[in-house]
Write an enzyme that holds these catalytic residues in place. Structure first.
Site, short mmCIF file in Angstrom:
data_model
loop_
_atom_site.label_atom_id
_atom_site.label_comp_id
_atom_site.label_asym_id
_atom_site.label_seq_id
_atom_site.Cartn_x
_atom_site.Cartn_y
_atom_site.Cartn_z
N GLY A 44 0.84 -1.21 0.00
CA GLY A 44 0.00 0.00 0.00
C GLY A 44 0.87 1.25 0.00
O GLY A 44 0.65 2.18 -0.78
N HIS A 45 1.89 1.26 0.86
CA HIS A 45 2.82 2.39 0.88
C HIS A 45 3.55 2.51 -0.46
O HIS A 45 3.70 3.60 -1.00
CB HIS A 45 3.87 2.20 1.98
CG HIS A 45 3.32 2.17 3.37
ND1 HIS A 45 3.32 1.02 4.14
CD2 HIS A 45 2.78 3.14 4.15
CE1 HIS A 45 2.81 1.29 5.33
NE2 HIS A 45 2.46 2.56 5.37
P1 AMP Z 1 0.88 4.87 7.69
O1 AMP Z 1 2.30 4.38 7.59
O2 AMP Z 1 -0.08 3.82 8.11
O3 AMP Z 1 0.77 6.14 8.45
O4 AMP Z 1 0.44 5.22 6.21
C1 AMP Z 1 1.19 6.09 5.41
C2 AMP Z 1 0.43 6.39 4.14
O5 AMP Z 1 0.19 5.18 3.44
C3 AMP Z 1 -0.94 7.03 4.42
O6 AMP Z 1 -1.20 8.02 3.45
C4 AMP Z 1 -1.87 5.84 4.27
O7 AMP Z 1 -3.19 6.21 3.91
C5 AMP Z 1 -1.19 5.09 3.16
N1 AMP Z 1 -1.63 3.69 3.16
C6 AMP Z 1 -1.62 2.83 4.21
N2 AMP Z 1 -2.17 1.66 3.85
C7 AMP Z 1 -2.54 1.78 2.55
C8 AMP Z 1 -3.19 0.92 1.61
N3 AMP Z 1 -3.56 -0.32 1.92
N4 AMP Z 1 -3.39 1.38 0.35
C9 AMP Z 1 -3.02 2.66 0.01
N5 AMP Z 1 -2.41 3.50 0.85
C10 AMP Z 1 -2.18 3.08 2.10
#
Ligand code: AMP
Length: 299
Positions: A44-45
């Site tokens: 996702g990241h």
């Molecule tokens: P985090 O590390 O969880 O703070 O996420 C960092 C970024 O990655 C944020 O913009 C999240 O929305 C994005 N993100 C996390 N999981 C996903 C996913 N499954 N698909 C798309 N973007 C994601």
């Protein structure tokens, strides 16, 4: 045949080093994209990194597990940290710069400013995680100002967060373009999340898969005209039956401004939910009809 050599990814830990590199890029007329993360990276990241690489000359990924946005100390303590794998994944994806500040670099002694965003930060996750969005808005504002990026890439998985960040950047006149990217999912539909690796209890991973399935079905039923209240009640019951320990919220909101909806109002809507499987908190959201209007909005 000659291969184009990709320059190696650089890693910096200070605002000063970050600014020096970005200044050089800007002097060369290059555009700069930022992907803020908390590490424990997954595809996702990386999908955000790929989206940034498609349109920006240089891509910075920040990794910072932001203590200010954790309302629960044990959640912060157990948040997964996988620095070496993260660094390797980012380098392989073609990231130009990894910015990994320490907590003291981000919040030096005496730090005492907090950014509090209004109505879009209320309700949903805002109601269940006191102070969470103040922490998000503050750190993201700092990352925008530290990096001076031209565009920043966020995942729709954290739908309310995008609204909060967009409001903050608009209200504070930060000249940055925000790009919302679609949620990446596992084969059974579960939204990829750093927290998924904590789904280790027997059957927890299967239980978690019930969330996207229930949301997708509910969105279809609402779009076909079934009363919203009836659909939400049945969906809540379905998730509890599937083994969710708790449903924090399950709500229909207007896509454009997150206004609560008890019935469809003809505009794009979004169904958002948070719940717990064992001790793991999961969030997800799906559009009720058609794609989000959030894509590639300029703040
Ligand atoms: P985090 O590390 O969880 O703070 O996420 C960092 C970024 O990655 C944020 O913009 C999240 O929305 C994005 N993100 C996390 N999981 C996903 C996913 N499954 N698909 C798309 N973007 C994601």
């Amino acid at each position: 045949m000659l291969k184009t050599l990709t320059p190696e990814m650089r890693t910096v830990h200070t605002v000063e080093a970050l600014r020096r590199i970005v200044r050089g890029w800007k002097q060369d007329g290059l555009t700069v994209g930022l992907v803020p993360t908390m590490g424990a990276l997954h595809d996702g990241h990386l999908s955000l990194v790929r989206a940034a690489l498609r349109t920006m000359d240089r891509v910075i990924v920040s990794i910072f597990v932001n203590p200010m946005q954790f309302d629960n100390p044990s959640d912060l303590g157990t948040y997964p940290r996988t620095e070496d794998e993260d660094s390797q994944m980012l380098a392989e994806a073609g990231t130009h710069l990894l910015y990994a500040p320490t907590a003291t670099e981000m919040y030096p002694p005496g730090f005492s400013t907090s950014i509090s965003v209004g109505s879009v930060a209320e309700g949903l996750c805002g109601a269940h995680r006191p102070g969470h969005f103040d922490g998000v808005a503050t750190v993201v504002c700092k990352l925008f100002l530290q990096s001076q990026a031209d565009a920043a890439f966020f995942g729709e998985k954290d739908f309310q967060q995008i609204h909060v960040v967009r409001r903050m950047a608009t209200d504070l006149d930060i000249p940055i373009r925000l790009v919302a990217c679609p949620t990446r999912r596992e084969e059974d539909g579960l939204a990829m999340s750093s927290r998924n690796r904590r789904l280790t209890g027997t059957g927890d991973r299967d239980r978690a898969g019930a969330l996207p399935a229930a949301l997708t079905d509910a969105a279809r039923e609402i779009a076909s005209g079934r009363p919203v209240g009836t659909v939400l009640a049945a969906t809540r019951a379905r998730l509890l039956k599937a083994g969710f320990a708790e449903i924090e919220y399950l709500e229909l909101r207007r896509d454009a401004d997150l206004a609560p909806l008890s019935e469809r109002d003809g505009q794009p809507a979004r169904l958002l939910a948070a719940g717990r499987v064992g001790t793991v908190r999961l969030i997800d959201n799906v559009p009720v009809d058609g794609p989000s209007g959030l894509d590639d909005r300029t703040a």
